[in-house]
Design an enzyme around this catalytic site. Sequence first.
Site, PDB file in Angstrom:
ATOM      1  N   TYR A 155     -50.076 -40.498   8.117  1.00  0.00           N
ATOM      2  CA  TYR A 155     -51.236 -40.135   7.288  1.00  0.00           C
ATOM      3  C   TYR A 155     -51.163 -38.659   6.886  1.00  0.00           C
ATOM      4  O   TYR A 155     -51.305 -38.322   5.704  1.00  0.00           O
ATOM      5  CB  TYR A 155     -52.546 -40.419   8.022  1.00  0.00           C
ATOM      6  CG  TYR A 155     -53.744 -39.894   7.263  1.00  0.00           C
ATOM      7  CD1 TYR A 155     -54.227 -40.571   6.139  1.00  0.00           C
ATOM      8  CD2 TYR A 155     -54.365 -38.695   7.627  1.00  0.00           C
ATOM      9  CE1 TYR A 155     -55.296 -40.071   5.410  1.00  0.00           C
ATOM     10  CE2 TYR A 155     -55.447 -38.196   6.903  1.00  0.00           C
ATOM     11  CZ  TYR A 155     -55.906 -38.890   5.795  1.00  0.00           C
ATOM     12  OH  TYR A 155     -56.956 -38.383   5.068  1.00  0.00           O
ATOM     13  N   LYS A 159     -50.877 -36.810   3.100  1.00  0.00           N
ATOM     14  CA  LYS A 159     -51.811 -35.827   2.530  1.00  0.00           C
ATOM     15  C   LYS A 159     -51.108 -34.512   2.221  1.00  0.00           C
ATOM     16  O   LYS A 159     -51.498 -33.797   1.290  1.00  0.00           O
ATOM     17  CB  LYS A 159     -53.013 -35.637   3.456  1.00  0.00           C
ATOM     18  CG  LYS A 159     -53.911 -36.873   3.500  1.00  0.00           C
ATOM     19  CD  LYS A 159     -54.529 -37.185   2.134  1.00  0.00           C
ATOM     20  CE  LYS A 159     -55.238 -38.511   2.083  1.00  0.00           C
ATOM     21  NZ  LYS A 159     -55.912 -38.785   0.802  1.00  0.00           N
TER      22      LYS A 159
HETATM   23  N1  LIG Z   1     -63.186 -39.008   6.336  1.00  0.00           N
HETATM   24  C1  LIG Z   1     -62.404 -37.964   6.516  1.00  0.00           C
HETATM   25  O1  LIG Z   1     -62.487 -37.268   7.566  1.00  0.00           O
HETATM   26  C2  LIG Z   1     -61.442 -37.523   5.449  1.00  0.00           C
HETATM   27  C3  LIG Z   1     -60.928 -36.219   5.514  1.00  0.00           C
HETATM   28  C4  LIG Z   1     -60.028 -35.801   4.534  1.00  0.00           C
HETATM   29  C5  LIG Z   1     -59.667 -36.659   3.518  1.00  0.00           C
HETATM   30  N2  LIG Z   1     -60.180 -37.919   3.476  1.00  0.00           N
HETATM   31  C6  LIG Z   1     -59.755 -38.796   2.372  1.00  0.00           C
HETATM   32  O2  LIG Z   1     -60.885 -39.176   1.636  1.00  0.00           O
HETATM   33  C7  LIG Z   1     -60.603 -40.386   0.940  1.00  0.00           C
HETATM   34  C8  LIG Z   1     -61.763 -41.345   1.147  1.00  0.00           C
HETATM   35  O3  LIG Z   1     -61.846 -41.667   2.531  1.00  0.00           O
HETATM   36  P1  LIG Z   1     -63.234 -41.862   3.282  1.00  0.00           P
HETATM   37  O4  LIG Z   1     -63.264 -40.922   4.403  1.00  0.00           O
HETATM   38  O5  LIG Z   1     -64.348 -41.883   2.318  1.00  0.00           O
HETATM   39  O6  LIG Z   1     -62.975 -43.307   3.937  1.00  0.00           O
HETATM   40  P2  LIG Z   1     -63.746 -44.703   3.827  1.00  0.00           P
HETATM   41  O7  LIG Z   1     -65.200 -44.532   4.087  1.00  0.00           O
HETATM   42  O8  LIG Z   1     -62.952 -45.599   4.715  1.00  0.00           O
HETATM   43  O9  LIG Z   1     -63.545 -45.137   2.291  1.00  0.00           O
HETATM   44  C9  LIG Z   1     -62.270 -45.421   1.789  1.00  0.00           C
HETATM   45  C10 LIG Z   1     -62.393 -46.036   0.415  1.00  0.00           C
HETATM   46  O10 LIG Z   1     -61.054 -46.237  -0.101  1.00  0.00           O
HETATM   47  C11 LIG Z   1     -60.890 -47.613  -0.402  1.00  0.00           C
HETATM   48  N3  LIG Z   1     -59.520 -48.051  -0.140  1.00  0.00           N
HETATM   49  C12 LIG Z   1     -58.752 -47.762   0.937  1.00  0.00           C
HETATM   50  N4  LIG Z   1     -57.548 -48.348   0.810  1.00  0.00           N
HETATM   51  C13 LIG Z   1     -57.560 -49.013  -0.369  1.00  0.00           C
HETATM   52  C14 LIG Z   1     -56.627 -49.814  -1.065  1.00  0.00           C
HETATM   53  N5  LIG Z   1     -55.404 -50.072  -0.575  1.00  0.00           N
HETATM   54  N6  LIG Z   1     -56.987 -50.359  -2.254  1.00  0.00           N
HETATM   55  C15 LIG Z   1     -58.224 -50.133  -2.756  1.00  0.00           C
HETATM   56  N7  LIG Z   1     -59.141 -49.382  -2.160  1.00  0.00           N
HETATM   57  C16 LIG Z   1     -58.809 -48.824  -0.968  1.00  0.00           C
HETATM   58  C17 LIG Z   1     -61.888 -48.361   0.466  1.00  0.00           C
HETATM   59  O11 LIG Z   1     -62.165 -49.593  -0.138  1.00  0.00           O
HETATM   60  P3  LIG Z   1     -62.466 -50.924   0.742  1.00  0.00           P
HETATM   61  O12 LIG Z   1     -63.752 -50.625   1.459  1.00  0.00           O
HETATM   62  O13 LIG Z   1     -62.570 -52.005  -0.243  1.00  0.00           O
HETATM   63  O14 LIG Z   1     -61.287 -51.039   1.689  1.00  0.00           O
HETATM   64  C18 LIG Z   1     -63.064 -47.406   0.433  1.00  0.00           C
HETATM   65  O15 LIG Z   1     -63.775 -47.567  -0.768  1.00  0.00           O
HETATM   66  C19 LIG Z   1     -59.271 -40.884   1.474  1.00  0.00           C
HETATM   67  O16 LIG Z   1     -58.248 -40.539   0.565  1.00  0.00           O
HETATM   68  C20 LIG Z   1     -59.104 -40.108   2.771  1.00  0.00           C
HETATM   69  O17 LIG Z   1     -57.756 -39.949   3.120  1.00  0.00           O
HETATM   70  C21 LIG Z   1     -61.058 -38.368   4.415  1.00  0.00           C
END
Ligand SMILES: NC(=O)c1ccc[n+]([C@@H]2O[C@H](COP(=O)([O-])OP(=O)(O)OC[C@H]3O[C@@H](n4cnc5c(N)ncnc54)[C@H](OP(=O)(O)O)[C@@H]3O)[C@@H](O)[C@H]2O)c1
Length: 266
Positions: A155, A159
Amino acid sequence: MTQPSQSTSRPLAIVTGASAGIGYELARLCASNGFDLIVAADESLTEAAAIFGALGAAVETVEADLATIEGVDTLVAHLGGRPVDALLANAGHGLGHAFLDQEFREIQHVVDTNITGTIYLIHAIGRRMRARGAGRILITGSIAGFMPGTFQAVYNGTKAFINSFSFALRNELKDSGVTVTCLMPGPTETEFFQRADLMDTKVGQQDKDDPADVARDGFDAMMNGSGDVVSGWKNKLQSAVANVTPAGVLAAQHRKMAEPGSGDEK
Ligand SMILES: NC(=O)c1ccc[n+]([C@@H]2O[C@H](COP(=O)([O-])OP(=O)(O)OC[C@H]3O[C@@H](n4cnc5c(N)ncnc54)[C@H](OP(=O)(O)O)[C@@H]3O)[C@@H](O)[C@H]2O)c1
């Protein structure tokens, strides 16, 4: 999936990963700031779409696995020939545990979602934006990209790729009318940690940032045409320190946060 709607005079934004977390908040901000929406995620977007619609946006949904070429093609085909004003390439997911203990097909899904599907979509939409001489691209990277992710190795690697790619693409497009912005959140209170099986870790259990605040930082940076934004002062500090810390030290620090069982609640 909804049918493409009649074009309106409002600008159009595509938001991936809009069913939950940061992407959901980004889509809400787009809707309340005058954009119509095409929102995409793997699973049902009906509930989220109703909320975005109540904010005044015409909303279309595309349910597709954006880790696959076919999934991204489905989204692009749904768009048809319409111009895109903003692309918020946010869909992504993590994967905890030691690399050799992970299933390779799950590892591959992380790479295919966070890198291949993301840049394939940006390639398709970016070309159209460049041809038009206008557009905004927001890519969700992470401060995880600044540190080797012991117990989340793949992961963090994805990133690092995304952060780097975003700056490079921004420079390539600097005279094109298309802006590229990288949103780099720190740990944020979303479904991310549950999905990545990180709930028994320190990072999984610690207090985290509010996804609405993180999305606001990203949305504002995109609208300003900024190159990047690290959301939150603690994360700004952490990423500045990471820049001058040896990679081996960062890897050891990451172990403390992400090792299975490192949290209090086992
Ligand atoms: N949370 C953190 O601490 C954090 C920190 C830094 C960066 N990020 C980044 O922020 C972004 C959003 O993450 P989040 O924290 O909001 O997580 P989240 O609540 O799990 O949401 C992830 C979203 O991405 C969608 N998704 C994941 N894999 C997919 C795929 N193969 N095809 C289509 N849709 C997909 C999910 O859709 P479904 O529900 O339909 O699966 C959901 O809408 C990601 O890129 C993550 O790496 C997160």
